[in-house]
Design an enzyme around this catalytic site. Structure first.
Site, PDB file in Angstrom:
ATOM      1  N   GLU A 103      28.083  64.530  26.555  1.00 45.18           N
ATOM      2  CA  GLU A 103      27.498  63.536  26.536  1.00 45.18           C
ATOM      3  C   GLU A 103      25.850  63.246  27.320  1.00 45.18           C
ATOM      4  O   GLU A 103      25.350  62.067  27.871  1.00 45.18           O
ATOM      5  CB  GLU A 103      28.372  62.051  26.402  1.00 45.18           C
ATOM      6  CG  GLU A 103      29.624  62.394  24.915  1.00 45.18           C
ATOM      7  CD  GLU A 103      30.835  63.347  26.001  1.00 45.18           C
ATOM      8  OE1 GLU A 103      30.528  64.543  26.504  1.00 45.18           O
ATOM      9  OE2 GLU A 103      31.678  62.371  25.939  1.00 45.18           O
ATOM     10  N   HIS A 107      29.564  66.771  31.503  1.00 42.83           N
ATOM     11  CA  HIS A 107      30.378  66.704  30.261  1.00 42.83           C
ATOM     12  C   HIS A 107      28.769  67.218  29.509  1.00 42.83           C
ATOM     13  O   HIS A 107      26.644  66.210  29.307  1.00 42.83           O
ATOM     14  CB  HIS A 107      30.853  65.692  29.878  1.00 42.83           C
ATOM     15  CG  HIS A 107      32.394  65.858  30.603  1.00 42.83           C
ATOM     16  ND1 HIS A 107      33.399  64.569  30.554  1.00 42.83           N
ATOM     17  CD2 HIS A 107      32.616  66.648  31.316  1.00 42.83           C
ATOM     18  CE1 HIS A 107      34.462  65.242  30.709  1.00 42.83           C
ATOM     19  NE2 HIS A 107      33.612  66.644  31.795  1.00 42.83           N
ATOM     20  N   CYS A 161      33.290  59.543  30.550  1.00 39.69           N
ATOM     21  CA  CYS A 161      31.823  59.935  30.094  1.00 39.69           C
ATOM     22  C   CYS A 161      31.393  58.198  29.017  1.00 39.69           C
ATOM     23  O   CYS A 161      30.869  57.133  28.739  1.00 39.69           O
ATOM     24  CB  CYS A 161      31.633  60.904  28.761  1.00 39.69           C
ATOM     25  SG  CYS A 161      31.379  62.344  29.564  1.00 39.69           S
TER      26      CYS A 161
END
Lengths: 346, 346
Positions: free
Chosen positions: A52, A50, A86
């Site tokens: 992040e 992802h 995350c």
């Protein structure tokens, strides 16, 4: 720099993925400390880390993260899917502040990521504009309405014809325009055509000329069962929807519905997890979706050709007298107009 | 400042007249001395003073003109028409230099004005780009080809229909779009329609909603003589062109041609001194002009409406399979596309 400038930077990063995140939303992330950008990341493609985490991986000295702020266009996830959650990962970074572009509309995630961070003492600010929705219209539409986001795609001559004669496949677009329309296909999980188009054009409905790991489902609307005994019904990755019960009984990939309507098609495909579907014609099917107001975008490639009067008109139906909506964009590709419209109410 | 900047200033001044110079070209003039602009003038409207004189009149102390430079987008005239010859007038100003945007294509003037100035010892420089032609396409086309500059104007639905049923006048444009199309009419000396359009739409073909002192000639192409006995043939300021000899013999304003074609219409109207003609339809007439490649511009107002399949298509003819040319401009007026095209070779 201000919050909105960093968020804008995250949005631009998100867009770089183009169609490659497929069913996943496009997301961008920017990590900032003392008004200095430490990293810019984004979700590159379906299955990858992802946004992040992509930004995090670019920070060499992880101690720098302590007390930093991360700007992320969509709420960090809280469930463990293809990647670890995350929100949980981020707790270990000891961030001071998380600025979220938009709350995730996916009910598995909504506010869970934000709550997890807040409970751990991280300041989470929610951005007030729908940044992620603009970048990921189909993803947001699907999780908000539990129905696919429908794009109607038309290639027409300047006088509104889709071919030069009713039973003819007339090629009017150039190679450059075709690449653009394959790019449009690459964003979809289903490409939908009517039976006449399937029989006349024999379309593969596959994404070509564009690099992708995912092919959308071929969907053919064939109320009467005209495809029985043809090659079209045997193609792989194909779903045929029909009102003909005998036809449906014959083939595994033919699905029966008592009454096939734009809405019934959307419900069936929504149930298969299809977020984005492209209706490519023919003119009867397009007209049906317009009459039912069952679409979110229209993309028209309009060439400067004049085709003979005998050809079929786009959106052809005796009854239709409707507005397609508002013109939201017009560009020119290779002397062909690309016109995007949105219905007035979505 | 440099020559091209002063010429650009003169071009911008010329454009201010819009349609008001009618058959006269739009012209702008800038008088400069010692890098200071003394005056900016333009030809305001048909019958008014020319651009050079308009600029001259704004200079209070005429002694300042001695040794000055004038930038004028079109060659100063050398013949005495409604106004005294500019070239002769200018000699009295004792200018040092005249920069001319373009040589006048009108054979009564070509190089005469420039020669008159040069013989009197004034330095005349001719600009190398067709500045006046861009501002006055019809004026230049007419004097170069001895034929009117033809604009095809179409108002069509998004699916290329001009009405909802073959014999119906279907209103699809908004008031704001109509003002724009009346502005387009105001530039013309003739508005041309076919007999079906005349009978179904009963158009006045007049310029409305736009201030003008001139009304274009109403021209109706009526090969068979369908207008015989109707009101349409009795309207003032009307010319009907027909292949029906008996019909022509009956009415003073009906003109006979053995074979009426786009080219024969252009020749007839060119002979009447018509520089700019607008062909407003219907679809058969538009298709005929496209098939004959007898046009210089196409202007299409395309609404977002979808009209029923029964309606007539724009450019409707069995035989036409042609390109309208290159898209030269696209704008949006009130959610309607205004698309301008130019044929590939003019």
């Amino acid at each position: 720099m201000k919050d909105n400038e960093y968020m804008q930077m995250a949005i631009e990063a998100a867009k770089q993925a183009q169609w490659r995140t497929w069913k996943n939303p496009r997301v961008g992330a920017v990590i900032v400390k003392a008004d200095t950008v430490l990293a810019v990341g984004y979700h590159h493609q379906y299955g990858d880390v992802h946004a992040e985490i992509d930004a995090y991986q670019q920070v060499t000295d992880k101690n720098q993260l302590v007390g930093a702020t991360i700007y992320v266009t969509l709420e960090p996830c809280a469930h463990t899917g293809k990647q670890p959650s995350c929100a949980s990962e981020m707790l270990a970074w000891v961030l001071k502040r998380v600025v979220v572009g938009q709350i995730d509309p996916n009910p598995l995630v909504t506010m869970h990521g934000i709550e997890r961070l807040r409970k751990a003492g991280v300041q989470v600010d929610i951005w007030r504009t729908p940044v992620s929705e603009v970048i990921n219209p189909a993803f947001h539409y699907f999780f908000t309405h539990q129905l696919p986001y429908v794009t109607l795609k038309v290639a027409q001559s300047f006088n509104g014809k889709i071919n030069g004669a009713p039973d003819e496949a007339t090629k009017i677009t150039t190679a450059e325009v075709d690449v653009d329309s394959h790019r449009l296909r690459a964003y979809q999980q289903a490409i939908v055509v009517g039976s006449a188009t399937a029989l006349i054009d024999q379309p593969s409905l596959a994404v070509r000329n564009v690099s992708t790991d995912h092919q959308p489902l071929r969907v053919i609307i064939d109320r009467r069962g005209r495809l029985a005994g043809t090659d079209q019904v045997h193609q792989p990755n194909t779903l045929v929807i029909t009102e003909n019960e005998m036809f449906a009984a014959q083939y595994e990939q033919v699905q029966y519905q008592a009454t096939v309507t734009p809405q019934s098609v959307r419900q069936l495909l929504g149930g298969l997890g299809i977020q984005a579907m492209l209706v490519e014609g023919g003119s009867e099917l397009h007209a049906a979706f317009v009459a039912a107001q069952a679409y979110q975008t229209v993309v028209v490639y309009q060439t400067t050709t004049v085709l003979p009067n005998d050809g079929l008109s786009s959106f052809a139906r005796d009854a239709v007298f409707a507005s397609l909506g508002n013109i939201s964009d017009v560009t020119t590709i290779d002397n062909t107009l690309k016109i995007t419209l949105k219905p007035e109410e979505q």
